[in-house]
Design a protein around this motif. Structure first.
Motif, PDB file in Angstrom:
ATOM      1  N   ALA A  73       1.042  -1.274   0.056  1.00 45.19           N
ATOM      2  CA  ALA A  73      -0.087  -0.082   0.020  1.00 45.19           C
ATOM      3  C   ALA A  73       0.904   1.245   0.123  1.00 45.19           C
ATOM      4  O   ALA A  73       0.551   2.130  -0.660  1.00 45.19           O
ATOM      5  CB  ALA A  73      -0.956   0.115   1.258  1.00 45.19           C
ATOM      6  N   ALA A  74       1.730   1.252   1.115  1.00 44.46           N
ATOM      7  CA  ALA A  74       2.913   2.393   1.027  1.00 44.46           C
ATOM      8  C   ALA A  74       3.543   2.746  -0.556  1.00 44.46           C
ATOM      9  O   ALA A  74       3.630   3.617  -0.895  1.00 44.46           O
ATOM     10  CB  ALA A  74       4.026   2.135   1.848  1.00 44.46           C
ATOM     11  N   ARG A  75       3.944   1.656  -1.061  1.00 44.12           N
ATOM     12  CA  ARG A  75       4.657   1.886  -2.329  1.00 44.12           C
ATOM     13  C   ARG A  75       3.803   2.342  -3.395  1.00 44.12           C
ATOM     14  O   ARG A  75       4.141   3.188  -4.199  1.00 44.12           O
ATOM     15  CB  ARG A  75       5.223   0.270  -2.686  1.00 44.12           C
ATOM     16  N   LEU A  76       2.641   1.625  -3.574  1.00 44.81           N
ATOM     17  CA  LEU A  76       1.529   2.091  -4.400  1.00 44.81           C
ATOM     18  C   LEU A  76       1.171   3.425  -4.118  1.00 44.81           C
ATOM     19  O   LEU A  76       1.232   4.356  -5.229  1.00 44.81           O
ATOM     20  CB  LEU A  76       0.371   1.165  -4.309  1.00 44.81           C
ATOM     21  N   THR A  77       1.147   3.970  -3.098  1.00 44.57           N
ATOM     22  CA  THR A  77       0.686   5.303  -2.831  1.00 44.57           C
ATOM     23  C   THR A  77       1.787   6.358  -3.261  1.00 44.57           C
ATOM     24  O   THR A  77       1.678   7.270  -3.614  1.00 44.57           O
ATOM     25  CB  THR A  77       0.185   5.665  -1.169  1.00 44.57           C
ATOM     26  N   GLU A  78       3.003   5.893  -2.924  1.00 40.72           N
ATOM     27  CA  GLU A  78       4.294   6.616  -3.255  1.00 40.72           C
ATOM     28  C   GLU A  78       4.359   6.734  -4.825  1.00 40.72           C
ATOM     29  O   GLU A  78       4.574   7.878  -5.332  1.00 40.72           O
ATOM     30  CB  GLU A  78       5.437   5.885  -2.531  1.00 40.72           C
ATOM     31  N   ARG A  79       3.983   5.749  -5.430  1.00 40.25           N
ATOM     32  CA  ARG A  79       4.199   5.853  -7.042  1.00 40.25           C
ATOM     33  C   ARG A  79       3.116   6.598  -7.653  1.00 40.25           C
ATOM     34  O   ARG A  79       3.317   7.208  -8.717  1.00 40.25           O
ATOM     35  CB  ARG A  79       3.943   4.605  -7.480  1.00 40.25           C
ATOM     36  N   THR A  80       1.907   6.726  -7.046  1.00 43.02           N
ATOM     37  CA  THR A  80       0.844   7.304  -7.506  1.00 43.02           C
ATOM     38  C   THR A  80       0.131   8.535  -6.982  1.00 43.02           C
ATOM     39  O   THR A  80      -0.387   9.294  -7.467  1.00 43.02           O
ATOM     40  CB  THR A  80      -0.422   6.467  -7.729  1.00 43.02           C
ATOM     41  N   GLY A  81       0.299   8.644  -5.595  1.00 47.46           N
ATOM     42  CA  GLY A  81       0.024   9.815  -4.890  1.00 47.46           C
ATOM     43  C   GLY A  81      -1.443   9.717  -4.740  1.00 47.46           C
ATOM     44  O   GLY A  81      -2.030  10.489  -4.126  1.00 47.46           O
ATOM     45  N   LEU A  82      -2.000   8.425  -4.704  1.00 48.23           N
ATOM     46  CA  LEU A  82      -3.404   8.501  -4.489  1.00 48.23           C
ATOM     47  C   LEU A  82      -3.576   7.458  -3.150  1.00 48.23           C
ATOM     48  O   LEU A  82      -2.970   6.587  -2.950  1.00 48.23           O
ATOM     49  CB  LEU A  82      -4.104   7.456  -5.688  1.00 48.23           C
ATOM     50  N   ASP A  83      -4.824   7.972  -2.552  1.00 44.82           N
ATOM     51  CA  ASP A  83      -5.168   7.317  -1.272  1.00 44.82           C
ATOM     52  C   ASP A  83      -5.854   6.043  -1.557  1.00 44.82           C
ATOM     53  O   ASP A  83      -6.631   5.941  -2.532  1.00 44.82           O
ATOM     54  CB  ASP A  83      -5.985   8.358  -0.568  1.00 44.82           C
ATOM     55  N   LEU A  84      -5.390   4.788  -0.798  1.00 44.89           N
ATOM     56  CA  LEU A  84      -6.021   3.683  -1.265  1.00 44.89           C
ATOM     57  C   LEU A  84      -7.337   3.254  -0.183  1.00 44.89           C
ATOM     58  O   LEU A  84      -7.999   2.431  -0.330  1.00 44.89           O
ATOM     59  CB  LEU A  84      -5.006   2.553  -1.090  1.00 44.89           C
ATOM     60  N   GLY A 121      -4.984  -7.718  13.293  1.00 40.84           N
ATOM     61  CA  GLY A 121      -4.150  -7.791  12.052  1.00 40.84           C
ATOM     62  C   GLY A 121      -4.970  -7.768  10.818  1.00 40.84           C
ATOM     63  O   GLY A 121      -4.456  -7.937   9.624  1.00 40.84           O
ATOM     64  N   ASP A 122      -6.408  -7.777  11.107  1.00 44.45           N
ATOM     65  CA  ASP A 122      -7.288  -7.827   9.940  1.00 44.45           C
ATOM     66  C   ASP A 122      -7.696  -6.316   9.476  1.00 44.45           C
ATOM     67  O   ASP A 122      -8.311  -5.682  10.200  1.00 44.45           O
ATOM     68  CB  ASP A 122      -8.542  -8.769  10.348  1.00 44.45           C
ATOM     69  N   HIS A 123      -7.082  -6.063   8.511  1.00 46.49           N
ATOM     70  CA  HIS A 123      -7.113  -4.646   8.009  1.00 46.49           C
ATOM     71  C   HIS A 123      -8.191  -4.632   6.924  1.00 46.49           C
ATOM     72  O   HIS A 123      -9.067  -5.423   6.502  1.00 46.49           O
ATOM     73  CB  HIS A 123      -5.963  -3.986   7.625  1.00 46.49           C
ATOM     74  N   GLN A 124      -8.152  -3.446   6.388  1.00 50.83           N
ATOM     75  CA  GLN A 124      -9.041  -3.108   4.972  1.00 50.83           C
ATOM     76  C   GLN A 124      -8.492  -2.114   4.027  1.00 50.83           C
ATOM     77  O   GLN A 124      -7.730  -1.445   4.532  1.00 50.83           O
ATOM     78  CB  GLN A 124     -10.623  -2.549   5.483  1.00 50.83           C
ATOM     79  N   VAL A 125      -8.980  -2.349   2.669  1.00 50.54           N
ATOM     80  CA  VAL A 125      -8.659  -1.215   1.623  1.00 50.54           C
ATOM     81  C   VAL A 125      -9.973  -0.856   0.898  1.00 50.54           C
ATOM     82  O   VAL A 125     -10.892  -1.957   1.096  1.00 50.54           O
ATOM     83  CB  VAL A 125      -7.541  -1.856   0.909  1.00 50.54           C
ATOM     84  N   ASP A 126      -9.829  -0.011   0.044  1.00 55.39           N
ATOM     85  CA  ASP A 126     -11.285   0.225  -0.825  1.00 55.39           C
ATOM     86  C   ASP A 126     -10.538  -0.289  -1.745  1.00 55.39           C
ATOM     87  O   ASP A 126      -9.881   0.158  -2.753  1.00 55.39           O
ATOM     88  CB  ASP A 126     -11.347   1.753  -0.791  1.00 55.39           C
ATOM     89  N   PRO A 127     -11.438  -1.195  -2.577  1.00 54.08           N
ATOM     90  CA  PRO A 127     -10.831  -1.940  -3.793  1.00 54.08           C
ATOM     91  C   PRO A 127     -11.100  -0.911  -5.179  1.00 54.08           C
ATOM     92  O   PRO A 127     -10.380  -1.185  -5.974  1.00 54.08           O
ATOM     93  CB  PRO A 127     -11.792  -3.080  -3.999  1.00 54.08           C
ATOM     94  N   ARG A 128     -12.038   0.025  -5.087  1.00 56.06           N
ATOM     95  CA  ARG A 128     -12.155   1.025  -6.171  1.00 56.06           C
ATOM     96  C   ARG A 128     -11.181   1.858  -6.065  1.00 56.06           C
ATOM     97  O   ARG A 128     -10.625   2.254  -7.285  1.00 56.06           O
ATOM     98  CB  ARG A 128     -13.706   1.570  -6.011  1.00 56.06           C
ATOM     99  N   ARG A 129     -10.675   2.354  -5.028  1.00 55.18           N
ATOM    100  CA  ARG A 129      -9.504   3.222  -4.953  1.00 55.18           C
ATOM    101  C   ARG A 129      -8.253   2.368  -5.522  1.00 55.18           C
ATOM    102  O   ARG A 129      -7.373   2.852  -6.143  1.00 55.18           O
ATOM    103  CB  ARG A 129      -9.311   3.690  -3.633  1.00 55.18           C
TER     104      ARG A 129
END
Length: 386
Positions: free
Chosen positions: A79-90, A151-159
């Motif tokens: 998640a951190a790497r993808l946000t760094e590459r794109t500047g988008l919040d996941l 340890g069970d987290h979440q992400v927004d799949p559309r983002r």
């Protein structure tokens, strides 16, 4: 990053797994083309995005649980790497999951599963009703007990899909809004192929991938406020299972039915079942706005575990499908394992239980509901609802 010329790798399917695989391959210097007639419209457009290796650890699925735990462990860096590459919040959140039980029978069933999960060494802590409401004061007062999985987290799949599409383009890969009717269409030029096509994997490969329908609702808190709870809630309600996933923007995802059907109809009984269970857990949800009701198809296999590895009889084709309820949580690890396999030709030992040949040779006449193209189920199976 390489551009121009014929692709080294063709990925079929632009859901999270297909896009993440394309991104990882492009970052390794491969020329990559992704085929999908409607990119981003599959699983992630409906899925809740729970990253739940503990809550999704079930009896008889030890190998799958190890895979889920390994992939979830890689999610913070991914998640951190993808946000760094794109500047988008996941929409990546780490408050954890509360599992809760309403009746005595619900609690007895849940406690058996929690005991099994603790035997596996998974981090889950039983909580009394008062302790549950200390964490989430708006939970119903009649709960019998629960447990906390930090340890069970979440992400927004559309983002997530939106960010992956940006990352794929930035890495030099190409996404073509084009259907693929057969593997021969994309192997003729000598490229390696990755099939990440959800339920469409069945027709393309002959592997036993079946559609499992799930109906999912989206609610929104009045006035655009944040939901009145922070944790993902995994509920056992009078013998029914339901999950509630809060988003910072006021959305709450409620899901999901599990139906051995291949249609995409939203039914009154499905909506009623989900809303009744949800409001039994959090009564304030009765005042939320119902803004979306969707149905989709999880790509299931006979053992409900994914198919990752070479297609029997077609070593130039790798399969990354059949993820059933686990497509989002398994996205980072699946992408890395497939990209590594393309580079080295040697499968990681972690993949051994998930080899596509474990059910015998493919059946060319098999069809999960059809391949990838017009009037067919799209990549990702629409959806792997979790």
């Amino acid at each position: 990053m390489l551009t121009g010329g014929s692709p080294d790798v063709v990925v079929i399917g632009a859901g999270p797994i297909g896009l993440a695989t394309a991104w990882r391959c492009a970052e390794r210097g491969m020329r990559v083309t992704v085929h999908d007639p409607d990119p981003g419209s599959g699983a992630a457009d409906v899925a809740a995005g729970m990253l739940a290796p503990v809550s999704e650890a079930h009896f008889g699925e030890r190998a799958l649980t190890r895979l889920l735990v390994a992939s979830a462990a890689g999610w913070p860096d991914f998640a951190a790497r993808l946000t760094e590459r794109t500047g988008l919040d996941l929409g990546y959140r780490t408050e954890g999951t509360l599992s809760v039980a309403v009746t005595a029978d619900d609690l007895a069933e849940a406690e058996r599963l929690w005991a099994y999960q603790r035997e596996l060494g998974l981090p889950i802590t039983p909580l009394r009703p008062a302790e549950l409401r200390d964490r989430e004061p708006l939970l119903a007062t009649r709960l019998r007990g629960g447990a906390y999985a930090p340890g069970d987290h979440q992400v927004d799949p559309r983002r997530l899909v939106a960010a992956l599409r940006v990352a794929v383009a930035a890495a030099g890969a190409t996404v073509l809004p084009r259907p693929v009717g057969s593997l021969d269409e994309v192997t003729a030029a000598g490229a390696r192929v990755v099939v990440a096509a959800g339920c469409g994997t069945a027709q393309l490969t002959g592997l036993p991938v079946r559609p499992v329908k799930g109906q999912v609702l989206r609610l929104r808190a009045p006035g655009g406020a944040a939901p009145g709870f922070r944790h993902v809630i995994n509920g056992y309600v009078d013998g029914r299972d339901v999950y509630l996933v809060p988003r910072h923007d006021g959305e709450v995802v409620v899901g999901a039915t599990v139906e051995e059907r291949g249609d995409l109809d939203v039914t009154a009984s499905g909506v009623l079942e989900l809303l009744r269970a949800a409001t039994d857990l959090l009564p304030e949800l009765g005042e939320y706005h119902l803004v979306e009701a969707r149905a989709g198809l999880r790509p299931g296999t006979p053992d409900n575990a994914p198919l990752i590895g070479p297609l029997p009889g077609r070593p130039e084709v790798l399969v990354a499908g059949g993820h059933y309820r686990h497509g989002i949580v398994l996205t980072p690890l699946t992408a890395d394992l497939v990209a590594d396999l393309l580079v080295t030709g040697v499968p990681d030992p972690l993949l051994a239980p998930f080899a596509p040949d474990r059910f015998g040779p493919p059946n060319p006449g098999r069809s999960g509901r059809a391949g990838i193209g017009p009037d067919r189920v799209g990549p990702g199976g629409r959806p792997d609802t979790e």
